[in-house]
Scaffold this motif. Sequence first.
Motif, PDB file in Angstrom:
ATOM      1  N   GLN A  39       0.864  -1.175   0.000  1.00  0.00           N
ATOM      2  CA  GLN A  39       0.000   0.000   0.000  1.00  0.00           C
ATOM      3  C   GLN A  39       0.904   1.229   0.000  1.00  0.00           C
TER       4      GLN A  39
ATOM      5  N   GLY B  94      -1.338   5.841  -1.518  1.00  0.00           N
ATOM      6  CA  GLY B  94      -2.765   5.799  -1.750  1.00  0.00           C
ATOM      7  C   GLY B  94      -3.242   4.737  -2.717  1.00  0.00           C
TER       8      GLY B  94
ATOM      9  N   LEU C 172      -9.071  -3.212   2.355  1.00  0.00           N
ATOM     10  CA  LEU C 172      -8.009  -2.718   1.489  1.00  0.00           C
ATOM     11  C   LEU C 172      -7.935  -1.202   1.546  1.00  0.00           C
ATOM     12  N   GLU C 173      -9.009  -0.574   2.046  1.00  0.00           N
ATOM     13  CA  GLU C 173      -9.080   0.882   2.018  1.00  0.00           C
ATOM     14  C   GLU C 173      -8.405   1.523   3.228  1.00  0.00           C
ATOM     15  N   THR C 174      -8.392   0.784   4.344  1.00  0.00           N
ATOM     16  CA  THR C 174      -7.780   1.385   5.532  1.00  0.00           C
ATOM     17  C   THR C 174      -6.282   1.065   5.562  1.00  0.00           C
TER      18      THR C 174
ATOM     19  N   PRO D 181     -10.014  14.367  -5.592  1.00  0.00           N
ATOM     20  CA  PRO D 181     -11.455  14.181  -5.429  1.00  0.00           C
ATOM     21  C   PRO D 181     -12.276  14.790  -6.580  1.00  0.00           C
TER      22      PRO D 181
ATOM     23  N   ARG E 182     -12.989  12.738  -9.688  1.00  0.00           N
ATOM     24  CA  ARG E 182     -13.618  11.418  -9.593  1.00  0.00           C
ATOM     25  C   ARG E 182     -15.004  11.334 -10.199  1.00  0.00           C
TER      26      ARG E 182
ATOM     27  N   TYR F  38     -20.663  21.528 -13.550  1.00  0.00           N
ATOM     28  CA  TYR F  38     -21.134  20.350 -12.845  1.00  0.00           C
ATOM     29  C   TYR F  38     -20.360  20.125 -11.544  1.00  0.00           C
ATOM     30  N   SER F  39     -19.040  20.370 -11.581  1.00  0.00           N
ATOM     31  CA  SER F  39     -18.216  20.065 -10.399  1.00  0.00           C
ATOM     32  C   SER F  39     -17.961  21.260  -9.512  1.00  0.00           C
TER      33      SER F  39
ATOM     34  N   GLY G 163     -19.490  24.446 -10.004  1.00  0.00           N
ATOM     35  CA  GLY G 163     -20.592  25.377  -9.877  1.00  0.00           C
ATOM     36  C   GLY G 163     -20.492  26.614 -10.727  1.00  0.00           C
TER      37      GLY G 163
ATOM     38  N   ASP H 106      -7.385   8.418   0.815  1.00  0.00           N
ATOM     39  CA  ASP H 106      -6.806   7.368  -0.009  1.00  0.00           C
ATOM     40  C   ASP H 106      -6.173   6.366   0.945  1.00  0.00           C
ATOM     41  N   PRO H 107      -6.264   5.058   0.635  1.00  0.00           N
ATOM     42  CA  PRO H 107      -5.788   4.045   1.588  1.00  0.00           C
ATOM     43  C   PRO H 107      -4.379   4.336   2.107  1.00  0.00           C
TER      44      PRO H 107
ATOM     45  N   THR I 201      -3.087   6.897   3.491  1.00  0.00           N
ATOM     46  CA  THR I 201      -2.514   8.238   3.371  1.00  0.00           C
ATOM     47  C   THR I 201      -3.413   9.249   4.076  1.00  0.00           C
TER      48      THR I 201
ATOM     49  N   LYS J 197      -4.336  11.817   2.371  1.00  0.00           N
ATOM     50  CA  LYS J 197      -4.824  12.553   1.217  1.00  0.00           C
ATOM     51  C   LYS J 197      -6.303  12.255   1.029  1.00  0.00           C
ATOM     52  N   ALA J 198      -7.078  13.324   0.928  1.00  0.00           N
ATOM     53  CA  ALA J 198      -8.515  13.136   0.817  1.00  0.00           C
ATOM     54  C   ALA J 198      -8.864  12.484  -0.515  1.00  0.00           C
ATOM     55  N   ALA J 199      -9.692  11.455  -0.436  1.00  0.00           N
ATOM     56  CA  ALA J 199     -10.140  10.798  -1.660  1.00  0.00           C
ATOM     57  C   ALA J 199     -11.515  11.324  -2.041  1.00  0.00           C
ATOM     58  N   GLY J 200     -12.227  11.818  -1.052  1.00  0.00           N
ATOM     59  CA  GLY J 200     -13.559  12.341  -1.302  1.00  0.00           C
ATOM     60  C   GLY J 200     -14.130  12.862  -0.011  1.00  0.00           C
TER      61      GLY J 200
ATOM     62  N   MET K   5     -18.730  15.771  -3.766  1.00  0.00           N
ATOM     63  CA  MET K   5     -18.077  16.220  -4.968  1.00  0.00           C
ATOM     64  C   MET K   5     -18.899  15.777  -6.176  1.00  0.00           C
ATOM     65  N   ASN K   6     -19.242  16.705  -7.017  1.00  0.00           N
ATOM     66  CA  ASN K   6     -20.021  16.431  -8.228  1.00  0.00           C
ATOM     67  C   ASN K   6     -21.477  16.042  -7.977  1.00  0.00           C
TER      68      ASN K   6
ATOM     69  N   TYR L  51     -22.509  23.399  -4.000  1.00  0.00           N
ATOM     70  CA  TYR L  51     -21.499  22.412  -4.356  1.00  0.00           C
ATOM     71  C   TYR L  51     -20.570  22.205  -3.180  1.00  0.00           C
TER      72      TYR L  51
ATOM     73  N   SER M 190     -19.776  25.926  -2.296  1.00  0.00           N
ATOM     74  CA  SER M 190     -19.786  26.985  -3.275  1.00  0.00           C
ATOM     75  C   SER M 190     -21.247  27.179  -3.666  1.00  0.00           C
TER      76      SER M 190
ATOM     77  N   ASN N  61     -24.248  29.040  -5.827  1.00  0.00           N
ATOM     78  CA  ASN N  61     -24.298  29.541  -7.169  1.00  0.00           C
ATOM     79  C   ASN N  61     -25.725  29.743  -7.638  1.00  0.00           C
TER      80      ASN N  61
ATOM     81  N   ARG O 128     -27.129  30.272 -17.177  1.00  0.00           N
ATOM     82  CA  ARG O 128     -26.631  28.927 -17.446  1.00  0.00           C
ATOM     83  C   ARG O 128     -27.173  28.335 -18.741  1.00  0.00           C
TER      84      ARG O 128
END
Lengths: 581, 614
Positions: free
Chosen positions: A53, A56, A187-189, A392, A395, A469-470, A472, B514-515, B517, B519-522, B544-545, B556, B573, B575, B580
Amino acid sequence: MHPVVASEAKQSSRVFMKFLLVVILGLRALELSAAVPPESPYDWSTVQTLAIQDRGRLKPLDTFAGESVQYLTGKRSWAGQKSLFTIFSWLVQFDKDWQQEPFLLVDSPELRKAIGVDEKRRHFSPEELTTNEPLKAILRDALPKQRKSEPLTDLEKQAMQLQARRGFLEAIVTGRAWTILPNGTSLETAWFSLGDLTDRTASSNYPAERMKALADVTGAMLDGFLSKDPAKWQSTSQAFVQFIKTDLGASAYPSESALKREVHFNHLRPFRWSWVIYLLAFCLLVAGLVSKKTSKNKLLIRGGMAALGLGMLMHTYGFALRCLIAGRPPVTNMYESVIWVSWGCLVFGVLIWAVYKNALIPAAASVFAIVSLVLADNVPAVLDPSIQPLEPVLRSNFWLTIHVLTITLSYAAFALSLCLGNVVLGTYLLSPKNIERVQVNTLYMYRAMQIGVVLLAAGTILGGVWADYSWGRFWGWDPKEVWALIALLLYLAVLHGRFSGWLAGFGFTVGAVMSFLGVLMAWYGVNFVLGAGLHSYGFGSGGTIYVVVFVVAQLIFIGLAYRKYQELDENTKKKTRLIVK
Amino acid sequence: MTFPPFRQFELFKFFSSLKLAVITILTLAAVLSVATVLESLYGMRAAHVMVYGTYWFYGVLALLGTNVFCAAISRYPWKRHQTGFVVTHLGILVILFGSWLTQKFGVDGNLPVIESAQESRVILNALHLSIFDESNNTQQAFPVPETALREQGDLLKIDFGSKKLVVKEFLPRVRAIKRLQPSPLPEVGVPGIEMELASSRFGEIDQIILANKPDAWSEVSLGPAKIAFRKLWTQEEERAFVKGASGTMPETGKAKGPGEIVVSYHGQQFQVPVGKAMSKWTRVASTSLEVMVERYLPYAVVENNQLVSKSEQPVNPAIQLKLRNPIGTEEKHTVFANFPEFDTLHGRNGKKAADRLGAKLRFIASTNAPEMAFVGSRQGILAIAQSADGKRLLFRSMGASGDLKTSGELAVDKVTPIGWMDTSVRIRRWFPAAIETTEPVYVEKVAGTSGNFLSALRMELEGSEIDFAGENWILEGDTRAIVSDGKRYRVRFDREQLALPFTLHLNKFTVEMDPGTEKAAGYASDVEVRTPAGTAAATAHISMNEPLKHGGYTFYQASYQLRDGEPPISVFSVNLDPGRWVKYLGSILLCLGIGLMFYMNPHYWNKLLGGKKE
């Protein structure tokens, strides 16, 4: 403390002591051994699919070893040894074999000068660097600055990069980087590292009997490594891998096929094969184009096209493998986009060839593909080939895929128009009197440009859709989107310049070639030169020299062609004007 | 008859010419490329202030629009093969129109919400200075002109009767530097140290720590170690700290102060820890009373007609305290733990019963010796404590596995090794009563730095000698109080805000890494939309999204802040974009048009050029 837990902890701490003893004894034994164990007889086929691992992502140890050796030494392998062997050797016999071995990369000449070491060398031993006082002084200034996020000088940045390398090396040597022990839940932790075994808190994460078994197989494997006996290494390392995969990783472990696939990808190196085959194709096509005999040139061109097709198959296969490994379309960093754009350039080259049947088009396209792939293969410091998890915001796979693929495909079309533009310039240079050829080649360039303009306009707008979309907002004046717009505006200015009569044939070609600088800026410059904005996930540094060399060479080439063009009489000049049929 | 009738006008010809198009396109490209360079040098706001948000930039876009419009109608009546040309150029006009709608009527801002709290104010971009008049609860806002670089001069003048507030300097980007200052008023200060941790491995780390939790440790994580600081109240606590069980760290919150004050008021009883009220006005739970402990005497005796403490042993614990109410009635009491029946009020004889606060006080001294329970930690810990008499700084340092490395006393400016490799500590400044102030340092270029920067203003109050007591700088988001002509005002400098017609309540915020780490995965927020009356109107999971749409606004998931020991903040955010769909329509037209143009007869260009034939 609960009595049962207490006794368990005690026992596991005894096991831990044993583990330490094994390692230390191993090291002592090594002090007596004379030379580095020979690498060649060792079998790595089991160990290479051990999952780790790292940054990430779960990847095979083979990938980790390659990336680590590349990162620390700047080379794909050190002293001709397998990188797996090198990292194992760092782990178990660092003090003896590596402390004085000059293998750590110090790539900045500026830094080498500042720390007063031999400027001609690029590699230095850990000991040399540890005892280097000027380096310590630079770091003493740089560290607090970095903590307060104050700007660092270039020298300080380079010193910090070196420091990061040393830190990573330390993590390998102490076992902290070896995150190969599954945590038994998911696997994620976070998994545990070999370094965690020497830590009381982590070692109590496994039940005592498991801890003991782990210490036994680890100790045996390290013994096996030091034994110089391939058979012993084979059995001990297999036992170790077996224990980790089937015992510790019983509940959650990456699939064997995924691990094997990535190892296969690492060993095959499909993109290197691609450029080698493209180079062959290019030679055949050029030979076919220049040869006088019709029968011979037909054969050569057919051979060239066949080779090109084979190269594209390999290219596509590599790309598909990478998609499977990363689990997403690989167009999120510079390396991946270079691979993709060079592929797209060839696809457009073949498409236009299908219409006009001129082998010059795929030959020109293959030049771009060869140059890009050679760079991607050889400058990992700039074009980092490692697969990393997505930011992020990226994704949202659907819009990411659509928007990025469209934009980068437009880069591919523009790259093709750049190559074909240079073919036009070359025609001016070599056979200025052959107006027909100039006209035909300009038309090919124009076609590539058209594809590019449609895709870039659509891609920029799709970028707006994705941003809406992401984030705004449809348009936020982010440098990446602004530069995509600038590139589009440059091509539009050239097109309108042609219609307004300002740009005749030669000017139009030069305009189209120079507009590629806008693409280069949007593609590379925003991330590597400007380094600002929301698209910061693809940022990197370095490589400016390649871009500058390209731009200067391009300008010189235009200058030379211009001199030939100037010699033409007015009537001929007028005839160079592009006629679209 | 020709259409349009002004086709022959020179001005129209000029505006519809292809040459103007080339010039406008190249001008726009040049302006944009300069703007991106400015952005990389000075940041996003600067690029907006210098280029994207300026009238001359709108002018360039308007010129482009005019050019496109004139070029399109100059070719009327359009031929079939011109369809692509017309659709493309119409698309550009529609996009420009949509952008204008967004610019004019849209809302684009941020909404930070703390977990388990609600918020309805959206932070917009424009900076302003708002003045709140406390005498009549009115507020006035004054826009602050934002510049890309440092700006000096009389930037803004605001009259306050006889006085005038003048903004003298504007800094668009500052780094806030914290400074430790001796408190001007002893009762508002808490013990504070400014220390430096140095080692050859990580250089020097500066840190300011205030002991602002009376009965607990203030902790700061500094990379390899945790630094803890607190004030010790009694000799007992001091002994417990110095002795400490080996290899351990005093557990936060367990250490007890001298005891508790029990206030009986209107038939109810309220408890206030002595440590909490030590030298500090502290509200008594839900009452309007405030209490401040002036002295703690563990062994109170009367000597020479004065109440003194004979030793630090809690033989006869007593406290002297003041009690007051909001209308200014103040009383002084001496309370003995062992003699609760004593009347505690001072100067009782001269007072009428009606003038008294009517509160009864008791002092419950801690019976156990102060407990300094220790817990293990994976981090090394350097615990620093100010002694009970406020004259010494004691320390203990512990390794990662909880082993005691060293202990002793620290002195200002003395380098003291603390037993972790070659790490040493130096106390730069120490004030038993300190406050922390923030000073702005101008960041001219953002290149090579990271993070967001706030802006700052330097203000002067003309006609006043007090000014701002030296604190003339005000950072974005800060408030200062001013007194003028006997009235109190609050001056606040921040970004303009927009109140939504509803509030957003953040139920829960989650981040996935993220596994293995950091670091933000979401990240995602569970929110509830509430009407002004407080009833729930909708619930949503924003990630996100995956935005939330409500009342015309779209929310958002933009970013977040994780805070030590406090609930996280999720930033949305916000809006509102009436342009649009217009922009989407324009985009579709543009792409369609380009496709048509390249697909249909390419000769039309040549015909457009006034019949020039190839």
